[in-house]
Design a protein around this motif. Structure first.
Motif, mmCIF file in Angstrom:
data_model
loop_
_atom_site.group_PDB
_atom_site.id
_atom_site.type_symbol
_atom_site.label_atom_id
_atom_site.label_comp_id
_atom_site.label_asym_id
_atom_site.label_seq_id
_atom_site.Cartn_x
_atom_site.Cartn_y
_atom_site.Cartn_z
ATOM 1 N N LEU A 1 7.312 -23.284 -6.211
ATOM 2 C CA LEU A 1 7.056 -21.907 -5.816
ATOM 3 C C LEU A 1 7.987 -21.459 -4.692
ATOM 4 O O LEU A 1 8.403 -20.295 -4.642
ATOM 5 N N THR A 2 8.316 -22.365 -3.782
ATOM 6 C CA THR A 2 9.259 -22.025 -2.713
ATOM 7 C C THR A 2 10.635 -21.708 -3.288
ATOM 8 O O THR A 2 11.275 -20.713 -2.898
ATOM 9 N N LEU A 3 11.085 -22.517 -4.224
ATOM 10 C CA LEU A 3 12.395 -22.295 -4.836
ATOM 11 C C LEU A 3 12.438 -20.968 -5.593
ATOM 12 O O LEU A 3 13.408 -20.208 -5.486
ATOM 13 N N ILE A 4 11.372 -20.669 -6.353
ATOM 14 C CA ILE A 4 11.310 -19.397 -7.072
ATOM 15 C C ILE A 4 11.317 -18.231 -6.098
ATOM 16 O O ILE A 4 12.023 -17.225 -6.287
ATOM 17 N N ALA A 5 10.515 -18.341 -5.021
ATOM 18 C CA ALA A 5 10.407 -17.256 -4.044
ATOM 19 C C ALA A 5 11.745 -16.980 -3.359
ATOM 20 O O ALA A 5 12.150 -15.827 -3.188
#
Length: 363
Positions: free
Chosen positions: A291-295
């Motif tokens: 989720l951090t990478l997507i964000a």
């Protein structure tokens, strides 16, 4: 650690904590509005018990549940703000690659993941146990009590050669009826014990059989032994006869893993709910990386619509993730599924999306 890393990490954690402190009070406010009537009806219930036994554990439980959501929203918000202020353009112009720019984000995700893993495996189960006990005592009506007081027609495989069967067992009185125990050697039945009544003695962990018969199966002739009472020991306790979903949420992971293995050795088949609970305690914290990478990849590009466009796209993806997560948990609980695969499907699917966004953003 360089100035850039400290700067992003400070924003990472302050935004995350701020978002979490917004979501939890909202959840508490909704919960209070639903349960305030039940709190008032229980006159023996004190404010201290409500705060310590219920809402303290409510915060632990929901805080850990909301952690990926809060992390995702916070990363999108502060990264979009950095992008809108042209900070990211300045960072790249100074020679910092997108891969290097991601480093503090991944450090932050690692710290959050470690905290969440520890909480999921060791803290939250104890919290769930206290929360469940409080709800069972004060909040559920008599018709919605979860505690099962008895089971009927249940069997256990104690070992490779030993099996027990109960026609009925009452957990309140620790009394059972129509009990049988069978011992095999290979495929041959060696002896069988039948008793009209069996009672568990919690003090010395023994069973007392009443009106029993013990039949030894011989090659040419059987022999029979009977009596009024017999005290004996079996490799199980009454709680092993009870398999309900909410018990899995109350077990620390080591106990849950041991319980699953022991139950499989005893021939219990309906354990997928327990396995889903065990596996998701790891898959949910690991989602912090995905989720951090997507964000970051969504929010690092400066857009005409500003933070609103990034936030809308991020929330849409977050709801899709939650949807897939819940669906995979339900499907993983079915008898025909592979729980480990089903629990990890959301992370695998969104990991592919994250990899695609990262490749495009890196270009």
């Amino acid at each position: 650690m360089k100035i850039l890393d400290r700067y992003i990490l400070r924003k990472y954690f302050t935004s995350f904590i701020f978002t979490l402190l917004i979501l939890i009070p909202i959840a508490m406010a909704i919960d209070v509005s639903e349960k305030v009537g039940k709190f008032i009806k229980n006159e023996e219930l004190t404010i201290e018990e409500i705060l310590n036994d219920y809402y303290l554990n409510f915060i632990i439980n929901y805080g850990n549940t909301f952690m990926p959501l809060a992390l995702f929203i916070s990363v999108i918000m502060f990264t979009s703000k950095m992008s809108g202020n042209s900070e990211i353009i300045a960072i790249h112009s100074s020679g910092v690659s997108f891969k290097r720019f991601l480093k503090p984000y991944l450090i932050g995700a690692t710290i959050i993941t470690i905290i969440s893993l520890y909480a999921n495996h060791f803290v939250v189960p104890d919290s769930n146990k206290t929360l469940e006990k409080f709800e069972e005592t004060y909040l559920r009506s008599i018709y919605k009590k979860k505690t099962k007081s008895s089971v009927s027609k249940v069997s256990l495989q104690l070992s490779k050669n030993d099996y027990v069967y109960f026609g009925y067992f009452n957990f309140k009185s620790n009394n059972g009826y129509n009990f049988s125990y069978e011992h095999f050697e290979g495929n041959r039945l060696v002896y069988k014990v039948i008793a009209q009544n069996i009672r568990w003695n919690d003090i010395d962990s023994t069973y007392r059989l009443s009106t029993y018969r013990k039949r030894f199966i011989g090659t040419h002739k059987d022999s029979l032994d009977s009596g009024s009472f017999m005290d004996t020991v079996f490799n199980f306790e009454p709680k092993d006869l009870l398999y309900v979903d909410y018990l899995a949420r109350e077990m620390p992971s080591l106990s849950l893993s041991k319980h699953i293995k022991q139950s499989e050795n005893r021939g219990i088949k309906s354990l997928n709910n327990y396995k889903v609970e065990l596996y998701k305690r790891t898959s949910l914290p690991v989602s912090s990386f995905v989720l951090t990478l997507i964000a970051v990849t969504l929010a690092s590009k400066k857009r005409r619509g500003g933070i609103g466009v990034n936030l809308a796209a991020g929330i849409a993806l977050m709801f899709l993730y939650v949807f897939f997560m819940k669906v995979s948990e339900v499907l993983g609980s079915t008898a025909e599924s592979i729980p480990l695969l089903m629990v990890w499907i959301p992370n695998l699917l969104f990991g592919v999306i994250a990899a695609y966004l990262y490749i495009n953003a890196n270009k």
